[in-house]
Write an enzyme that holds these catalytic residues in place. Structure first.
Site, PDB file in Angstrom:
ATOM      1  N   LEU A  27       0.485  -1.100   0.310  1.00 44.60           N
ATOM      2  CA  LEU A  27       0.168   0.191  -0.338  1.00 44.60           C
ATOM      3  C   LEU A  27       0.681   1.165   0.179  1.00 44.60           C
ATOM      4  O   LEU A  27       2.395   1.082   0.845  1.00 44.60           O
ATOM      5  CB  LEU A  27      -0.454   0.363   1.288  1.00 44.60           C
ATOM      6  CG  LEU A  27      -2.107   0.654   1.062  1.00 44.60           C
ATOM      7  CD1 LEU A  27      -3.034   0.678   1.755  1.00 44.60           C
ATOM      8  CD2 LEU A  27      -1.211   2.684   1.891  1.00 44.60           C
ATOM      9  N   ILE A  28       0.506   1.731  -1.102  1.00 45.22           N
ATOM     10  CA  ILE A  28       1.520   3.691  -1.289  1.00 45.22           C
ATOM     11  C   ILE A  28       0.728   4.149  -0.882  1.00 45.22           C
ATOM     12  O   ILE A  28      -0.671   4.803  -1.526  1.00 45.22           O
ATOM     13  CB  ILE A  28       2.107   3.294  -2.161  1.00 45.22           C
ATOM     14  CG1 ILE A  28       3.242   1.858  -2.772  1.00 45.22           C
ATOM     15  CG2 ILE A  28       2.624   4.505  -2.740  1.00 45.22           C
ATOM     16  CD1 ILE A  28       3.303   2.111  -3.598  1.00 45.22           C
ATOM     17  N   GLY A  30      -0.017   8.781  -1.066  1.00 44.54           N
ATOM     18  CA  GLY A  30       0.778  10.091  -2.044  1.00 44.54           C
ATOM     19  C   GLY A  30       1.084   9.865  -3.307  1.00 44.54           C
ATOM     20  O   GLY A  30       1.956   9.692  -4.252  1.00 44.54           O
ATOM     21  N   SER A  33       0.972  12.009  -7.415  1.00 41.88           N
ATOM     22  CA  SER A  33       1.922  12.921  -8.759  1.00 41.88           C
ATOM     23  C   SER A  33       3.633  12.391  -7.967  1.00 41.88           C
ATOM     24  O   SER A  33       3.747  11.470  -7.470  1.00 41.88           O
ATOM     25  CB  SER A  33       1.944  13.930  -9.043  1.00 41.88           C
ATOM     26  OG  SER A  33       2.198  14.787  -7.314  1.00 41.88           O
ATOM     27  N   SER A 158      12.741  13.149   3.349  1.00 40.43           N
ATOM     28  CA  SER A 158      13.267  14.453   3.014  1.00 40.43           C
ATOM     29  C   SER A 158      14.577  13.797   3.106  1.00 40.43           C
ATOM     30  O   SER A 158      14.786  14.341   4.928  1.00 40.43           O
ATOM     31  CB  SER A 158      11.945  15.467   3.223  1.00 40.43           C
ATOM     32  OG  SER A 158      13.460  16.111   2.721  1.00 40.43           O
ATOM     33  N   TYR A 171       8.678  22.967   8.067  1.00 41.17           N
ATOM     34  CA  TYR A 171       8.206  21.120   7.382  1.00 41.17           C
ATOM     35  C   TYR A 171       9.175  20.283   7.840  1.00 41.17           C
ATOM     36  O   TYR A 171       9.131  19.159   8.015  1.00 41.17           O
ATOM     37  CB  TYR A 171       8.067  21.298   6.075  1.00 41.17           C
ATOM     38  CG  TYR A 171       9.106  20.890   4.914  1.00 41.17           C
ATOM     39  CD1 TYR A 171       7.890  19.278   4.273  1.00 41.17           C
ATOM     40  CD2 TYR A 171      10.105  19.992   4.963  1.00 41.17           C
ATOM     41  CE1 TYR A 171       7.535  18.522   3.816  1.00 41.17           C
ATOM     42  CE2 TYR A 171      10.016  18.613   3.593  1.00 41.17           C
ATOM     43  CZ  TYR A 171       9.013  18.255   2.928  1.00 41.17           C
ATOM     44  OH  TYR A 171       9.228  17.263   2.434  1.00 41.17           O
TER      45      TYR A 171
END
Length: 299
Positions: A27-28, A30, A33, A158, A171
């Site tokens: 399951l992914i 987002g 894009s 990130s 963020y």
């Protein structure tokens, strides 16, 4: 060598009368894009039953087109990571329809540019809700099923989860929180057979920056004493995305490494640039190297 054997690619649109209870299922989140879309296509090509989720199912057009072009079958479902009922419904639906869950890729997230004096604490909470608590919602719902299969919990963070960056305080705080949580969870999850990894992209040529919805000139004009520093930061960052951004498919290769390697690393960078950038922090005992670098971005 992968410890997760794959099966032949599915034919687009094909469905079997009886679910294949032995086929590995991922399951992914987002996947409208960018990295999420690329990872969904790569997983399906590798033979995984791929559940690609989006907050707004109406934005699945690019994913459907990519799946058709690749000749793979992808199960597209709605999932809003900040809505616990939506998360539970999606995970329960996967188990009901497919009988197992072998991996989760937490990819959904939202960018944010701002600084403390120019925004509200509520703005910061909203960033944390999507980028941190959304990850926890999905991970918590999935863990019992990942325990049952000896599965994988993978989170796209990130380089901003390692190196704090100007005008990205909220963020980076959310991504730092994800990295700290997953680093702490990894040995606990490992004790019950679940592998935990984080994937750290740098600049990636995706819709992510556009999705922030940032009016750059308006934001700089309203930045008051921070205007000059914000202008320098924006110029530097836009240049980085234009000149050196990695492709989503390239970043998705690191997701596939976490998904398929027999013993994946906990921390996986998506490029040499990302490794060098995060390495500055990871080898920086007193913090002076990181602050020296980022101060140069704004002064």
């Amino acid at each position: 060598m992968s410890s997760f054997p794959t099966t032949p690619e599915a034919t687009p649109g094909a469905a079997s009368a009886t679910p294949d209870a032995t086929r590995r299922t991922v399951l992914i989140t987002g996947t409208s894009s960018g990295i999420g879309l690329a990872a969904a296509i790569a997983a399906a090509r590798a033979g995984w039953r791929t559940i690609a989720t989006l907050r707004d199912i109406g934005r699945a057009g690019a994913l459907r087109e990519a799946a058709a072009e690749a000749g793979v079958d992808i199960d597209i479902r709605q999932l809003d990571v900040i809505d616990e009922r939506s998360v539970a419904a999606a995970v329960d639906g996967v188990i009901a329809d497919h009988g197992r869950l072998d991996a989760v890729v937490n990819n959904a997230g939202a960018g944010h540019v701002g600084t403390l004096e120019l925004e509200t604490v509520a703005d910061v909470r909203e960033v944390m809700e999507v980028n941190f608590f959304g990850v926890l919602n999905v991970s918590k719902a999935a863990l019992p099923h990942l325990r049952a299969t000896g599965g994988r919990l993978i989170t796209v963070t990130s380089v901003g989860g390692v190196v704090g960056q100007p005008f990205n305080e909220a963020y980076c705080a959310a991504k730092f929180a994800v990295e700290g949580y997953m680093e702490s969870l990894a040995p606990v999850a490992g004790a019950v057979g679940v592998s935990v990894s984080v994937v750290e992209p740098g600049a990636v040529a995706t819709e992510f920056v556009n999705n922030i919805g940032l009016d750059v000139e308006g934001r700089i004009a309203a930045a008051g004493p921070y205007a000059d520093a914000m202008r320098r930061y924006v110029d530097r960052t836009v240049g980085q995305f234009l000149d050196g951004a990695q492709t989503p498919a390239g970043a998705a290769e690191a997701v596939m490494e976490a998904l398929t390697e027999e013993r994946p690393a906990f921390r996986i960078q998506t490029s040499r640039w990302a490794r060098d950038f995060t390495g500055t922090k990871l080898a920086d005992g007193d913090g002076s190297a990181v602050l020296g670098m980022t101060t140069g971005w704004v002064s």
